[in-house]
Each structure stands twice: as structure tokens, then as C-alpha cells.
Design a protein around this motif. Structure first.
Motif, mmCIF file in Angstrom:
data_model
loop_
_atom_site.group_PDB
_atom_site.id
_atom_site.type_symbol
_atom_site.label_atom_id
_atom_site.label_comp_id
_atom_site.label_asym_id
_atom_site.label_seq_id
_atom_site.Cartn_x
_atom_site.Cartn_y
_atom_site.Cartn_z
ATOM 1 N N ASN A 1 0.906 -1.405 -0.437
ATOM 2 C CA ASN A 1 0.148 -0.272 0.261
ATOM 3 C C ASN A 1 1.277 0.861 -0.131
ATOM 4 O OD1 ASN A 1 -2.066 1.753 0.199
ATOM 5 N ND2 ASN A 1 -2.386 1.042 2.314
ATOM 6 N N TYR A 2 0.964 1.542 -1.030
ATOM 7 C CA TYR A 2 2.320 2.364 -1.269
ATOM 8 C C TYR A 2 1.506 3.818 -1.064
ATOM 9 C CZ TYR A 2 5.472 -0.297 -3.773
ATOM 10 O OH TYR A 2 6.035 -1.726 -3.390
ATOM 11 N N ASP A 3 1.961 5.437 -0.926
ATOM 12 C CA ASP A 3 0.840 6.263 -0.645
ATOM 13 C C ASP A 3 1.180 7.149 -1.703
ATOM 14 O OD1 ASP A 3 0.215 9.124 0.389
ATOM 15 O OD2 ASP A 3 2.313 9.042 1.858
ATOM 16 N N GLN A 4 0.132 7.100 -2.359
ATOM 17 C CA GLN A 4 0.170 7.480 -3.653
ATOM 18 C C GLN A 4 -0.573 9.419 -3.978
ATOM 19 O OE1 GLN A 4 0.545 5.941 -6.356
ATOM 20 N NE2 GLN A 4 0.708 3.295 -5.517
ATOM 21 N N ALA A 5 -0.944 9.162 -1.963
ATOM 22 C CA ALA A 5 -1.392 10.438 -2.434
ATOM 23 C C ALA A 5 0.208 11.445 -2.500
ATOM 24 C CB ALA A 5 -2.109 11.073 -1.026
ATOM 25 N N ALA A 6 1.220 11.235 -1.987
ATOM 26 C CA ALA A 6 2.537 11.303 -1.883
ATOM 27 C C ALA A 6 3.029 11.149 -3.079
ATOM 28 C CB ALA A 6 3.014 11.663 -0.736
ATOM 29 N N ILE A 7 2.446 10.660 -3.806
ATOM 30 C CA ILE A 7 3.369 10.293 -5.442
ATOM 31 C C ILE A 7 2.728 11.378 -6.484
ATOM 32 C CG2 ILE A 7 3.053 8.486 -7.643
ATOM 33 C CD1 ILE A 7 3.759 6.612 -4.651
ATOM 34 N N ARG A 8 1.100 11.290 -6.427
ATOM 35 C CA ARG A 8 0.902 12.509 -7.019
ATOM 36 C C ARG A 8 0.616 13.639 -6.889
ATOM 37 N NH1 ARG A 8 -2.054 12.092 -11.613
ATOM 38 N NH2 ARG A 8 -0.337 13.768 -11.796
ATOM 39 N N ARG A 9 1.194 14.297 -5.477
ATOM 40 C CA ARG A 9 1.305 15.480 -4.953
ATOM 41 C C ARG A 9 3.518 15.830 -5.938
ATOM 42 N NH1 ARG A 9 0.208 14.061 0.793
ATOM 43 N NH2 ARG A 9 1.709 13.362 1.178
ATOM 44 N N THR A 10 3.722 14.274 -5.621
ATOM 45 C CA THR A 10 5.826 14.877 -6.565
ATOM 46 C C THR A 10 5.149 15.155 -8.203
ATOM 47 O OG1 THR A 10 6.263 12.829 -4.801
ATOM 48 C CG2 THR A 10 7.388 13.439 -6.448
ATOM 49 N N CYS A 11 4.514 14.214 -8.284
ATOM 50 C CA CYS A 11 3.881 14.410 -10.378
ATOM 51 C C CYS A 11 3.502 15.479 -10.696
ATOM 52 C CB CYS A 11 3.058 12.998 -10.886
ATOM 53 S SG CYS A 11 3.538 11.440 -10.369
ATOM 54 N N ASP A 12 2.491 16.179 -10.217
ATOM 55 C CA ASP A 12 2.108 17.477 -9.937
ATOM 56 C C ASP A 12 2.954 18.397 -9.463
ATOM 57 O OD1 ASP A 12 -0.526 16.344 -10.447
ATOM 58 O OD2 ASP A 12 -1.555 17.155 -8.359
ATOM 59 N N PHE A 13 3.844 18.480 -8.899
ATOM 60 C CA PHE A 13 5.068 19.064 -8.213
ATOM 61 C C PHE A 13 5.672 19.602 -9.979
ATOM 62 C CE2 PHE A 13 8.793 21.018 -6.731
ATOM 63 C CZ PHE A 13 8.365 22.120 -6.054
ATOM 64 N N LEU A 14 6.424 18.198 -9.983
ATOM 65 C CA LEU A 14 7.096 18.082 -11.371
ATOM 66 C C LEU A 14 6.732 18.214 -12.410
ATOM 67 C CD1 LEU A 14 9.011 14.463 -10.133
ATOM 68 C CD2 LEU A 14 9.988 16.445 -9.924
ATOM 69 N N THR B 1 9.343 17.342 1.301
ATOM 70 C CA THR B 1 8.821 19.000 1.461
ATOM 71 C C THR B 1 7.561 18.996 0.393
ATOM 72 O OG1 THR B 1 10.754 20.611 2.208
ATOM 73 C CG2 THR B 1 8.100 21.284 2.036
ATOM 74 N N VAL B 2 7.153 18.580 -0.338
ATOM 75 C CA VAL B 2 6.971 18.436 -1.398
ATOM 76 C C VAL B 2 5.376 16.992 -1.391
ATOM 77 C CG1 VAL B 2 5.161 17.519 -3.727
ATOM 78 C CG2 VAL B 2 6.983 19.523 -3.289
ATOM 79 N N SER B 3 5.618 15.753 -0.543
ATOM 80 C CA SER B 3 5.071 14.751 -0.225
ATOM 81 C C SER B 3 5.037 14.386 0.982
ATOM 82 C CB SER B 3 6.385 13.532 -0.789
ATOM 83 O OG SER B 3 7.888 13.156 -0.516
ATOM 84 N N GLY B 4 6.005 14.737 1.732
ATOM 85 C CA GLY B 4 6.248 14.429 3.836
ATOM 86 C C GLY B 4 6.941 12.670 3.091
ATOM 87 N N LEU B 5 7.476 12.529 2.567
ATOM 88 C CA LEU B 5 8.566 11.644 2.292
ATOM 89 C C LEU B 5 9.915 11.753 2.605
ATOM 90 C CD1 LEU B 5 6.584 8.575 0.117
ATOM 91 C CD2 LEU B 5 5.860 8.747 1.962
ATOM 92 N N ASP B 6 10.534 10.221 2.847
ATOM 93 C CA ASP B 6 11.944 11.011 3.123
ATOM 94 C C ASP B 6 12.482 10.927 1.002
ATOM 95 O OD1 ASP B 6 13.832 8.258 2.956
ATOM 96 O OD2 ASP B 6 12.018 8.109 4.717
ATOM 97 N N ARG B 7 13.521 10.995 1.040
ATOM 98 C CA ARG B 7 14.254 10.794 -0.693
ATOM 99 C C ARG B 7 14.187 9.258 -1.161
ATOM 100 N NH1 ARG B 7 19.025 14.247 -0.588
ATOM 101 N NH2 ARG B 7 17.614 16.111 0.916
ATOM 102 N N PHE B 8 14.511 8.494 -0.029
ATOM 103 C CA PHE B 8 15.112 7.353 -0.587
ATOM 104 C C PHE B 8 13.760 6.228 0.104
ATOM 105 C CE2 PHE B 8 18.420 9.237 1.616
ATOM 106 C CZ PHE B 8 19.163 8.507 0.497
ATOM 107 N N THR B 9 12.593 6.445 0.169
ATOM 108 C CA THR B 9 11.307 5.819 0.050
ATOM 109 C C THR B 9 10.462 6.649 -0.922
ATOM 110 O OG1 THR B 9 10.941 5.688 2.511
ATOM 111 C CG2 THR B 9 9.596 5.907 1.397
ATOM 112 N N LEU B 10 10.571 7.686 -1.507
ATOM 113 C CA LEU B 10 9.653 8.236 -2.342
ATOM 114 C C LEU B 10 10.773 7.784 -3.527
ATOM 115 C CD1 LEU B 10 8.089 10.447 -3.919
ATOM 116 C CD2 LEU B 10 9.768 11.691 -3.702
ATOM 117 N N ALA B 11 11.462 7.128 -3.375
ATOM 118 C CA ALA B 11 12.462 6.924 -4.979
ATOM 119 C C ALA B 11 11.821 5.881 -5.026
ATOM 120 C CB ALA B 11 14.198 7.040 -4.797
ATOM 121 N N ARG B 12 11.856 4.405 -3.588
ATOM 122 C CA ARG B 12 11.459 3.413 -3.649
ATOM 123 C C ARG B 12 9.593 2.808 -4.852
ATOM 124 N NH1 ARG B 12 14.984 3.066 0.349
ATOM 125 N NH2 ARG B 12 16.613 1.886 0.136
#
Length: 284
Positions: A176-189, A204-215
Motif C-alpha cells: 500500500n504505497y502512499d499514492q497521495a504523496a506520489i500524486r503530489r510529487t507528479c504535480d510538482f514536477l 517537503t512536497v511528498s512528506g516522504l524521505d527521498r529514499f522512500t519516495l524514490a522506491r
């Protein structure tokens, strides 16, 4: 076998045409093209989207996952994000096809709760009349955009079709990945495609650390945040080609350091140089 998309997709050409690419207006992040080719068309390259196509005339030949594949008129082509492939006409007759490039983040909502990652379709060439008809409807009018209501239908049809043809492992529920965080990241990019973006900003945008976000980003969308940013630059650049601006200006306006930097990335993502893409567009 006749194409099953219906309407103008069923018309066959009676005479040879010059190689060309027609690009439809942008539709909510979906890109659509019609291409005519003889011989080799694209060098090996990768998209960060699903590439979903209909072969309309001739034989479509392409290398994908270690094998040369062939698609006849009426077949559906499904290429998974970030998979290396090329493209060519399989006979002297030449080739005509239409392709829809679907960002995987647009698909996630349509897939629903039944799965949490991306469906992987083992066979890239499929005979499925319902799938072909759905794609045919989405690609029938390349002079106009897909309206919002139709887009919902298109995404639902594609999600259902990919689910029918995905392997069992690909359709099993995942983490169960954090799809809201991923969506925020996509929108920001997407909003900041034309400049450098730092890992600190994405944390800051995703609320996840960079390595968790990357994975989680790669597991959910099949690519990295950096490549996603580069591909959004290229997407914007493709839309600007043909506008009258020089390739140098397009490169600088879309966040590339110079034309050479732009050309290298464009060729890796599209299988040809931006100059050739511009030439083929001018013939459509």
C-alpha cells in the motif's frame, strides 16, 4: 484482418505516402499520434508511459524484451513503461499505425483498489476487439482533444483491458504505497519541469524521505522522479516543435542546458533526433 477500431481507422490507403507523424492536441496528459513509415522508423528508446497502439496498415515490427515482435492490422500493441523497444515497417508496403501514450499515474485511479502497482502485460501484441475498439474511439479524431467525460471512459476501458491481459503476478495486490504523496510529487514536477528540482523540495512536497519516495515512485510508476521530470520536459518540447521556434530556443525554454543536451535526451526517449521529428511532423 481488418482494424476493429471502427470509422476512419478502418480505411486503407490505396497509394504509398511519405513517411510522416501527425500529433494530436494534448488531452489531459495523454499524447496521441498517427505515423506512416517505410523501413526502420525508430532506434531503441524508452518511454515513461504506457504506449498503446493500433496497427492500421502493413506489418509493425519491433524489438521488445529480447524478441522481434510483429503486429498485423487490427492488433493492439501494449508496451510497458520504461521498456526498451524500437520500431519499423515489417514489409516493403510500409506501415500506418496510431499510438496513445498514457502516463501511468493517470491509470492508477481507474484501476481501483484491486491492485496497487502497474499491470504488466506479457505479450505486447494482442488480438482483443473490445480493447481495439476502445483505443480506436480515443484515437479517432486526432484534430481535436479528448473531452473530460470521454477521458474517464477511455481510462476505464484501458484499465479493464490491461487487467484482462496482465499476468497473474502483475494483478496481485501489492504494498500500500502512499499514492497521495506520489500524486503530489507528479504535480510538482509537472509544474516545475523547466528548472532544476532538488531532493529537499520533493521531501517537503511528498512528506516522504527521498529514499522512500524514490522506491515508492518507481514501484508505482515504473520510473524515477528525475526521469519523470526529464520526460515532462521532452513532452513539452514535442508540443513546441512545429511552432516556428528554433530547436535551440525550445531546448532552453524546456529546461535543457543546450541543444546538444536536449538532442541526447530526445533521441533516448523517442528513437530519433528532434530535427527528424520536426521534419516528419511537417509532412503530416
Amino acid at each position: 484482418m481488418a482494424p476493429t477500431g471502427g470509422g476512419d481507422l478502418e480505411r486503407s490507403c490505396t497509394s504509398a505516402v511519405s513517411d510522416s507523424i501527425k500529433v494530436a492536441p494534448a488531452s489531459g496528459g495523454i499524447e496521441r499520434i498517427e505515423a506512416h513509415f517505410h523501413g526502420d522508423a525508430f532506434e531503441p528508446h524508452r518511454h515513461d508511459t504506457y504506449a498503446l497502439g493500433l496497427t492500421l496498415q502493413g506489418v509493425q515490427s519491433f524489438w521488445y524484451r529480447g524478441l522481434v515482435r510483429y503486429s498485423q492490422p487490427g492488433n493492439v500493441i501494449v508496451l510497458h513503461p520504461d521498456e526498451l523497444h524500437d520500431g519499423a515497417a515489417g514489409t516493403d508496403e510500409g506501415l500506418r499505425y496510431r499510438m496513445l501514450y498514457l502516463p501511468p499515474e493517470m491509470l492508477i485511479g481507474a484501476l481501483g483498489e484491486k491492485r496497487r502497482g502497474l499491470p504488466f502485460v506479457p505479450s505486447p501484441v494482442i488480438a482483443d476487439r473490445a480493447f481495439a475498439a476502445s483505443l480506436g474511439d480515443a484515437m479517432r479524431d486526432l484534430d481535436g482533444a479528448i473531452d473530460t467525460l470521454q477521458l474517464d471512459d477511455v481510462l476505464t476501458g484501458i484499465a479493464d483491458a490491461l487487467g484482462r491481459h496482465a499476468d497473474a503476478a502483475g494483478m496481485a495486490p501489492g504494498r500500500n504505497y502512499d499514492q497521495a504523496a506520489i500524486r503530489r510529487t507528479c504535480d510538482f514536477l509537472q509544474a516545475h519541469f523547466d528548472r532544476q528540482v532538488s531532493s529537499d523540495e520533493l521531501e517537503t512536497v511528498s512528506g516522504l524521505d527521498r529514499f522512500t519516495l524514490a522506491r515508492q515512485f518507481r514501484a508505482s510508476l515504473g520510473t524515477s522522479p528525475h526521469r519523470y521530470l526529464v520526460m515532462r520536459r521532452l513532452e513539452r518540447a514535442r508540443g513546441m516543435i512545429g511552432s516556428g521556434k528554433s530547436l535551440v530556443d525550445i531546448a532552453l525554454e524546456t529546461g535543457f542546458s543546450d541543444q546538444a543536451h536536449f538532442t541526447r535526451h530526445f533521441k533516448k526517449a523517442n528513437g530519433m533526433t528532434p530535427g527528424r521529428w520536426a521534419n516528419l511532423r511537417s509532412r503530416a
